[in-house]
Design a protein around this motif. Sequence first.
Motif, PDB file in Angstrom:
ATOM      1  N   ASP A 182      41.404  38.695  38.171  1.00  0.00           N
ATOM      2  CA  ASP A 182      41.384  40.167  38.236  1.00  0.00           C
ATOM      3  C   ASP A 182      42.745  40.703  38.685  1.00  0.00           C
ATOM      4  O   ASP A 182      43.235  41.697  38.183  1.00  0.00           O
ATOM      5  N   GLU A 231      41.555  37.228  43.520  1.00  0.00           N
ATOM      6  CA  GLU A 231      40.207  37.771  43.322  1.00  0.00           C
ATOM      7  C   GLU A 231      39.456  36.960  42.272  1.00  0.00           C
ATOM      8  O   GLU A 231      39.934  35.948  41.803  1.00  0.00           O
ATOM      9  N   THR A 278      37.826  36.103  35.094  1.00  0.00           N
ATOM     10  CA  THR A 278      36.918  36.065  33.944  1.00  0.00           C
ATOM     11  C   THR A 278      37.333  34.928  33.017  1.00  0.00           C
ATOM     12  O   THR A 278      38.513  34.793  32.685  1.00  0.00           O
ATOM     13  N   ARG A 328      32.028  34.958  35.059  1.00  0.00           N
ATOM     14  CA  ARG A 328      32.912  35.192  36.200  1.00  0.00           C
ATOM     15  C   ARG A 328      32.979  33.937  37.053  1.00  0.00           C
ATOM     16  O   ARG A 328      31.955  33.283  37.291  1.00  0.00           O
TER      17      ARG A 328
END
Length: 348
Positions: free
Chosen positions: A103, A15, A18, A161
């Motif tokens: 993530d 996914e 960050t 992100r």
Amino acid sequence: MTQHELVDQEPLVSEAATVLEKTAQDRRRGEEVRSAVRRVLGDYGRTEWEDSVLDDGDVDWDRLWDHVHAHATGGKLERTLRKLQEREERAYPSLVTVEFEPDDAMDYVPGEYVTVHYKDVPRAYSVASSPNREHVEICVRRVPGGRMTSLLCDDLAAGERIHVRGPFSGSFVGGEFLLREPSRRDVAFLATGTGVAPFKGMIDYAFEAGYDEFRGEPRDVWLFLGASWEDDLPYHEQFSALADERPNFHYVPTSSRESLLTDWTGETAYVQGTFAKYLDPAALGDVTLSDDVRGALGEERRYEVDASIDPSQVEIYACGINAMVYEIVSVAEAVGVPAANIRGEGYG
Ligand SMILES: Cc1cc2nc3c(=O)[nH]c(=O)nc-3n(C[C@H](O)[C@H](O)[C@H](O)COP(=O)(O)OP(=O)(O)OC[C@H]3O[C@@H](n4cnc5c(N)ncnc54)[C@H](O)[C@@H]3O)c2cc1C
């Protein structure tokens, strides 16, 4: 489970992630460049140019080139000044590490790469962290005018992100570009610049997981790392510290230009020539080698290492731009490293 089995089980897509930290690895070196210009002008008997070109601290390169061309000095002086100008004018930072947290947990093994997507640009980057580390790290070198590296060096900031796909494993030369299970053989990693990224993960992991031993006996682990300037050697301090800590880790950095700025006493030849210097001389008898490599062999080793590489008993891993990987592979094969023991990853 072997690393190969682990790779087979990995998810193909992770996914979003960050960015936790972006750190410049290189330094601003304008002050050192100015001192070097002053020194070089002195060495070439041109101190009378100093007042006009170094008057207010900065180097007035246009004026300097006017002097050089008016006096038709050319040759080595010109080449040296070009290198210094290039260094002073290059964008900062030009070498960064980026740490991020996916993530979803991302399982990977040392040697794999991911594709990073930022502002709709995707590019491949080797994972530079050991899988034992909590977060994932990549190491990026700016390519002048490059789309992604300009974005990563200039714009990317902690908290942003990004998308990360992978992990993937490449097989540019030899089999899969993964750290092999321990064997009786020693290991030599060869890279220029960010080509060392996968080796940072492999080396950290090797020492954490005991891959630097086989049946209780230490294996020699070598790292030959080349860059133009000392601060372009990624993880230079960490590798130097590891070499102090671990007697079987031999770090051999080589920097072709650093002596223009400092009293660098380390190796200065290309990585493949430097590698040849640390081979067991018995392996070099009648082998045909390029002039560059032969030239390097004519010099003394610059580091005291109480070991030599036996080509028949070493695994080679090479990483960097394709042409450089091919050159390393051809030197390794010429000195007798079996093709089955050579792996390479090419960055294009
Ligand atoms: C498996 C794999 C792993 C990689 N791992 C890393 C890594 O860990 N760290 C890293 O910094 N890069 C790595 N790369 C290279 C990376 O994917 C990009 O190609 C590089 O960052 C340049 O992207 P860019 O968008 O800035 O340049 P682009 O805009 O794509 O290219 C601009 C111009 O520069 C040329 N160019 C591209 N790359 C280079 C280069 N490295 N040196 C000189 N000229 C170049 C191109 O041919 C083009 O003409 C890896 C590549 C592969 C295939």
